[in-house]
Enzyme design. Sequence first.
Site, PDB file in Angstrom:
ATOM      1  N   ARG A 120       0.836  -1.212   0.000  1.00 30.74           N
ATOM      2  CA  ARG A 120       0.000   0.000   0.000  1.00 30.74           C
ATOM      3  C   ARG A 120       0.870   1.261   0.000  1.00 30.74           C
ATOM      4  O   ARG A 120       1.866   1.348   0.720  1.00 30.74           O
ATOM      5  CB  ARG A 120      -0.971  -0.052   1.187  1.00 30.74           C
ATOM      6  N   ASP A 314     -15.609   2.564   1.430  1.00 24.89           N
ATOM      7  CA  ASP A 314     -15.429   1.162   1.841  1.00 24.89           C
ATOM      8  C   ASP A 314     -16.657   0.306   1.536  1.00 24.89           C
ATOM      9  O   ASP A 314     -16.591  -0.930   1.606  1.00 24.89           O
ATOM     10  CB  ASP A 314     -15.095   1.083   3.336  1.00 24.89           C
ATOM     11  N   ARG A 387     -13.411  -6.916   3.385  1.00 19.91           N
ATOM     12  CA  ARG A 387     -14.646  -6.410   2.754  1.00 19.91           C
ATOM     13  C   ARG A 387     -15.030  -7.234   1.519  1.00 19.91           C
ATOM     14  O   ARG A 387     -16.205  -7.416   1.236  1.00 19.91           O
ATOM     15  CB  ARG A 387     -14.512  -4.921   2.422  1.00 19.91           C
TER      16      ARG A 387
HETATM   17  O1  SPQ Z   1      -7.239   0.711   7.735  1.00 18.05           O
HETATM   18  P1  SPQ Z   1      -7.492   0.327   6.310  1.00 18.05           P
HETATM   19  O2  SPQ Z   1      -6.926  -1.017   6.027  1.00 18.05           O
HETATM   20  O3  SPQ Z   1      -7.010   1.355   5.336  1.00 18.05           O
HETATM   21  O4  SPQ Z   1      -9.090   0.213   6.176  1.00 18.05           O
HETATM   22  C1  SPQ Z   1     -10.084   0.567   5.194  1.00 18.05           C
HETATM   23  C2  SPQ Z   1     -11.188  -0.553   5.276  1.00 18.05           C
HETATM   24  O5  SPQ Z   1     -11.755  -0.964   4.280  1.00 18.05           O
HETATM   25  O6  SPQ Z   1     -11.477  -0.936   6.412  1.00 18.05           O
HETATM   26  C3  SPQ Z   1      -9.557   0.736   3.773  1.00 18.05           C
HETATM   27  F1  SPQ Z   1      -9.060  -0.289   3.246  1.00 18.05           F
HETATM   28  O7  SPQ Z   1     -10.761   1.776   5.599  1.00 18.05           O
HETATM   29  C4  SPQ Z   1     -10.152   3.068   5.600  1.00 18.05           C
HETATM   30  C5  SPQ Z   1     -10.898   3.960   4.616  1.00 18.05           C
HETATM   31  O8  SPQ Z   1     -10.913   3.433   3.319  1.00 18.05           O
HETATM   32  C6  SPQ Z   1     -10.254   3.625   6.995  1.00 18.05           C
HETATM   33  C7  SPQ Z   1     -10.052   5.098   7.065  1.00 18.05           C
HETATM   34  C8  SPQ Z   1      -9.838   5.762   8.371  1.00 18.05           C
HETATM   35  O9  SPQ Z   1     -10.175   5.180   9.423  1.00 18.05           O
HETATM   36  O10 SPQ Z   1      -9.357   6.916   8.362  1.00 18.05           O
HETATM   37  C9  SPQ Z   1     -10.106   5.899   5.928  1.00 18.05           C
HETATM   38  C10 SPQ Z   1     -10.290   5.357   4.577  1.00 18.05           C
HETATM   39  O11 SPQ Z   1      -9.025   5.272   3.922  1.00 18.05           O
HETATM   40  P2  SPQ Z   1      -8.402   6.508   3.103  1.00 18.05           P
HETATM   41  O12 SPQ Z   1      -7.185   5.918   2.431  1.00 18.05           O
HETATM   42  O13 SPQ Z   1      -9.447   6.914   2.136  1.00 18.05           O
HETATM   43  O14 SPQ Z   1      -8.039   7.548   4.040  1.00 18.05           O
END
Ligand code: SPQ
Length: 431
Positions: A120, A314, A387
């Site tokens: 990532r 998500d 997911r």
């Molecule tokens: O923590 P992680 O793995 O990035 O989790 C995800 C998920 O689907 O649970 C994304 F894969 O959620 C993120 C979300 O997409 C959680 C998050 C947050 O808590 O701030 C923000 C989002 O990501 P981003 O990259 O858009 O900031």
Amino acid sequence: MKLGPTANGLKGTIQIPADKSISHRSIMFGALAEGTTTIRNFLRGEDCFSTLNAFRALGVPIEDDGETITVTGVGFRGLKAASGAIDVGNSGTTIRLMMGILAGQPFTTTLFGDDSLAKRPMNRVMLPLREMGARLTGSSGSEFPPITVSGSDQLKPIHYQLPVASAQVKSAVIFAALQAQGTSTIIEKESTRNHTEEMIKQFGGEISCAKDGKTITVTGPQTFKAQEVTVPGDISSAAFFLVAAAITADSQITLTNVGINPSRTGILEVMTAMGAKLSMLSVDQQNQSADLEIMTSQLQATTISGAIIPRLIDELPIIALLATQATGQTIIKDAEELKVKETNRIDATAEELKKMGADITPTEDGLIINGPTPLQGAAVDSRGDHRIGMMLAIAALIAKGETQLQREEAVAVSYPEFFADLHTLSIKGGK
Ligand code: SPQ
């Protein structure tokens, strides 16, 4: 794991597990506050334990009696260097937000995770934090984990326009700005979830957000006071059962205590626009939560794009499944961020649903889905993405014949009780 279609639809009531984003942040703010923070209804998912263990490794006393998490805050200046590299598992939120916190610490920390996390992108966080005065390096000079952060207790404020709509990047820069000397301005591309900003206020700090909803001003250094936090249910987890009830015959379910922070409720707007019979009951404005009731629905296709995307990012894999059962062509665009989640969720959603007979085409920034299409049971794979795994388990409810779901254990990242709750709603008619 073998899964089959529901016999009599979904019925009953379940309590949705706690919000993942808020659970992570409650540990972080508890650790950075002065005093003892208690966290009730903490999400007992693998990702949130990655955050909890990371702060223990940085010298923060955290007790867990199985019900309540108690964090003895050490303040921004009380964190200690960890004795070794910190494993943050599968959690993008943990690694990115911690980079912002560690940027202001006068010691070096290495953060690493699993194979998915190692792919990532981290430049989006490293670049602004370097500009503020921290040193960050990825694996062999790349932008990928393991990430080594050598922080500075003399961080400079920043004026930063985010190149991507990301709550994680915004939050990392905010955490660094809270430790910098002076006022930082952060301008979002699109408004994203605002849990970090809300928690700064809850913990007695100051942050302002301009009327356009996209310009944030924060002045450092700040201190926080310990709080009692009760985490509401996660609308991103509720989404799987909202869609399940809408697309299965003879269904009517209630999901209690679901978080309805407006920066997260895009799914409710999209489902309502598609014709879902969805109602919000017992709204608790103070805690931003409500009970959601949903029943079997006749669905119409829609177009999802622009500012709503970060408010349901998500939920897009499960919305894609919903669209396979809607009449007409659903178009999802402006969602290229899906490519850099736990998997490339554009490809994973399209390829796995195609195995079940869906008419779905991936595009550069989204998906095109034609419906309604009957689905057939098939051998499908979560690809290690929680997911994608939950979306495929819901697809199995309407597929003809048996579905074989591989790597189903991925659901434990955000929803360890997912299969138990699915069983409750399908067989027993609710708890
Ligand atoms: O923590 P992680 O793995 O990035 O989790 C995800 C998920 O689907 O649970 C994304 F894969 O959620 C993120 C979300 O997409 C959680 C998050 C947050 O808590 O701030 C923000 C989002 O990501 P981003 O990259 O858009 O900031």
